[in-house]
Design a protein around this motif. Structure first.
Motif, short mmCIF file in Angstrom:
data_model
loop_
_atom_site.label_atom_id
_atom_site.label_comp_id
_atom_site.label_asym_id
_atom_site.label_seq_id
_atom_site.Cartn_x
_atom_site.Cartn_y
_atom_site.Cartn_z
N ASP A 5 -7.35 14.11 10.11
CA ASP A 5 -7.34 13.64 8.21
C ASP A 5 -7.39 12.38 8.28
OD1 ASP A 5 -8.44 15.88 7.88
OD2 ASP A 5 -6.86 16.79 7.12
N LYS A 6 -8.44 11.82 7.51
CA LYS A 6 -8.57 10.52 7.77
C LYS A 6 -7.51 10.09 5.95
CE LYS A 6 -10.90 5.96 6.49
NZ LYS A 6 -12.44 5.43 6.76
N VAL A 7 -6.29 8.74 5.62
CA VAL A 7 -5.57 8.82 5.07
C VAL A 7 -6.73 8.55 3.68
CG1 VAL A 7 -3.62 6.98 4.58
CG2 VAL A 7 -4.32 8.07 6.51
N LYS A 8 -6.37 9.09 3.08
CA LYS A 8 -7.14 9.19 1.49
C LYS A 8 -6.65 8.65 0.05
CE LYS A 8 -9.77 12.71 2.37
NZ LYS A 8 -10.93 13.79 2.18
N ALA A 11 -2.69 5.39 -0.39
CA ALA A 11 -1.86 4.64 0.71
C ALA A 11 -3.12 4.52 1.96
CB ALA A 11 -1.56 6.40 1.42
N SER A 12 -4.34 4.60 1.63
CA SER A 12 -5.44 3.91 2.56
C SER A 12 -5.28 2.03 2.24
CB SER A 12 -6.30 4.87 2.27
OG SER A 12 -7.01 4.18 0.75
N TYR A 13 -4.52 1.39 1.30
CA TYR A 13 -4.69 0.19 1.69
C TYR A 13 -3.70 0.08 2.60
CZ TYR A 13 -8.08 0.21 -2.49
OH TYR A 13 -9.19 0.52 -2.88
N SER A 16 -3.72 -2.74 5.43
CA SER A 16 -3.99 -3.81 5.19
C SER A 16 -2.74 -4.84 4.14
CB SER A 16 -5.03 -3.61 3.80
OG SER A 16 -6.05 -5.05 4.23
N HIS A 57 -4.57 -4.38 -3.97
CA HIS A 57 -3.76 -4.05 -3.80
C HIS A 57 -2.57 -3.50 -4.15
CE1 HIS A 57 -4.80 -6.51 0.53
NE2 HIS A 57 -5.10 -5.32 0.33
N ALA A 60 -2.80 -0.28 -6.32
CA ALA A 60 -3.17 0.87 -5.29
C ALA A 60 -1.16 0.93 -5.08
CB ALA A 60 -3.14 1.17 -2.80
N HIS A 64 0.72 4.75 -6.35
CA HIS A 64 1.66 5.47 -5.31
C HIS A 64 2.70 5.68 -5.91
CE1 HIS A 64 2.80 7.48 -1.58
NE2 HIS A 64 3.62 6.20 -1.09
#
Length: 69
Positions: A5-8, A11-13, A16, A57, A60, A64
């Motif tokens: 599963d790809k992080v969505k 948290a996907s940021y 970076s 950023h 995000a 979270h």
């Protein structure tokens, strides 16, 4: 074979953010916890003005942080 599963979401940021600003995500979450009971955009503004984070950023991290309250 199933793919992982790809992080969505916010948290996907995180990779970076860590690469760009040289601090682990936990550092930024601690900054947000220390800021107290501010609203979403107030926290975003804090990260942007006091710490130089870009809007995406900062947003995000705040999303979270607030989801975990």
């Amino acid at each position: 074979m199933p793919t992982p599963d790809k992080v969505k979401g916010p948290a996907s940021y995180f990779p970076s953010i860590e690469k760009t600003y040289g601090q682990p995500v936990e550092h930024w979450l601690a900054v947000l916890r220390a800021a107290g009971d501010l609203k979403h955009m107030e926290l975003v503004a804090l990260l942007k003005s006091a710490h130089g984070l870009g809007h995406g950023h900062a947003n995000a991290l705040v999303a979270h942080h607030l989801a975990g309250r």
